[in-house]
Design an enzyme around this catalytic site. Sequence first.
Site, PDB file in Angstrom:
ATOM      1  N   ALA A  81       0.902 -29.269 -15.441  1.00  0.00           N
ATOM      2  CA  ALA A  81       1.365 -30.751 -14.888  1.00  0.00           C
ATOM      3  C   ALA A  81       0.517 -31.718 -15.311  1.00  0.00           C
ATOM      4  CB  ALA A  81       1.579 -30.735 -12.827  1.00  0.00           C
ATOM      5  N   GLN A  83      -0.807 -33.599 -14.231  1.00  0.00           N
ATOM      6  CA  GLN A  83      -2.545 -33.908 -13.488  1.00  0.00           C
ATOM      7  C   GLN A  83      -2.858 -31.988 -12.915  1.00  0.00           C
ATOM      8  OE1 GLN A  83      -5.235 -35.787 -12.356  1.00  0.00           O
ATOM      9  NE2 GLN A  83      -4.146 -36.960 -13.705  1.00  0.00           N
ATOM     10  N   SER A  84      -2.777 -30.951 -14.366  1.00  0.00           N
ATOM     11  CA  SER A  84      -3.136 -29.679 -14.100  1.00  0.00           C
ATOM     12  C   SER A  84      -4.414 -29.627 -13.718  1.00  0.00           C
ATOM     13  CB  SER A  84      -1.918 -28.962 -14.930  1.00  0.00           C
ATOM     14  OG  SER A  84      -2.480 -27.724 -15.395  1.00  0.00           O
ATOM     15  N   ASN A  85      -5.013 -29.237 -13.081  1.00  0.00           N
ATOM     16  CA  ASN A  85      -6.165 -28.246 -12.801  1.00  0.00           C
ATOM     17  C   ASN A  85      -6.695 -27.125 -13.780  1.00  0.00           C
ATOM     18  OD1 ASN A  85      -7.248 -29.696 -10.931  1.00  0.00           O
ATOM     19  ND2 ASN A  85      -5.729 -28.764  -9.014  1.00  0.00           N
ATOM     20  N   CYS A  87      -4.628 -26.850 -16.653  1.00  0.00           N
ATOM     21  CA  CYS A  87      -5.344 -27.067 -17.936  1.00  0.00           C
ATOM     22  C   CYS A  87      -7.058 -27.896 -18.286  1.00  0.00           C
ATOM     23  CB  CYS A  87      -4.252 -27.763 -18.461  1.00  0.00           C
ATOM     24  SG  CYS A  87      -2.577 -27.558 -18.586  1.00  0.00           S
TER      25      CYS A  87
END
Length: 347
Positions: A81, A83-85, A87
């Site tokens: 997503a 807001q992926s942590n 990534c």
Amino acid sequence: MDNPMNYDDILASFPRRRLAFLPTPIVELPRLSRFLGGPRIYVKRDDQTGLAFGGNKTRKLEFLVGEALAQGCDTLITGGAAQSNHCRQTAAAASVAGLECHLALGGEAPEVPGGNLLLDGLLGATIHWGGPRRKGEDIPLIAAELRKEGKQPYIIPYGGSNPVGALGYVEAAREATAQLAALDLGPAAIVFASSSGGTHGGLEVGARLFGLGSRLVGVAIDKFGGEGPSLAERIKDIIERTWALFVDAASSPSRKGASPPQPAFEPILREEFLGGGYGVVGEAEREAIGLAARMEGLLLDPVYSGRAFAGLLLMIRSGEFKASDSVMFWHTGGSPALFPYARDLLP
Ligand SMILES: *Cc1c(COP(=O)(O)O)cnc(C)c1O
């Protein structure tokens, strides 16, 4: 067993690039405990793994980046997503290891990037926007493009959740088992957010190998809809394949002992706290995030740990634990996402 395997040695035989500050601390939440009338609540602080604001993905990335380097790859690709942590931690891991990083993110480029997205940019990742595709669907395409350019990409699946990534949580279970023994604690349950299965699967395997006796309770954060397997099926699959990876390493010709036998696993996944769906902050998450912050100075996140902590609060209030029990919440990180969710978090 007559010829006990040394599981520590087997775990140490997998390629690993150190990225995290370990062990992460275990701390008590006495004010919140008193407020709720028990049980004793402890937190395993994997929000403090140290790499670029920390989080659970850093543990998985130690083994994933270890394998990427062992294979001579020069680029990491993953997705998630906006807001992926995961990534953001992958981008940071790439910086540490001197690799390029490409991220397939859901949604579209915002005017002003905030939270994890700002960090992805600072960390130097190249972002590929995928619109509705927020689970890394575009990774194979990007990998093909990079190969055409002569790059050697290493693909990290959605959430870093494959058996190699799960080794990070096999190791985490080993770490927590030793810490809890030193603290003379035996939590009735260990509660954590579960979303792509690697944390949950790794903990299950590690708990079995290293004798962590607590009940492991995953709180589902997201439903895998459509045709694919459910989260519960994914967790079981990761458990089986992680066990197999471990057994293969254990039975290599250089080792003498018998392989550890495959036990039966019955992972517990609580799916009743999904609220408004993935990434939607409701009253339960808002209350949990507020309570932890005001009573203990503990910051949760709006998508994962906030929801899982709300689940734990509900379990406690509905009498699932005795006042004399202890429980441990495994904080998986995610605090950079608090900022882009500002509007949903304050009254
Ligand atoms: C990814 C993530 C999780 C879920 O872990 P999985 O291994 O994907 O199940 C939980 N909390 C946070 C903060 C995360 O970023």
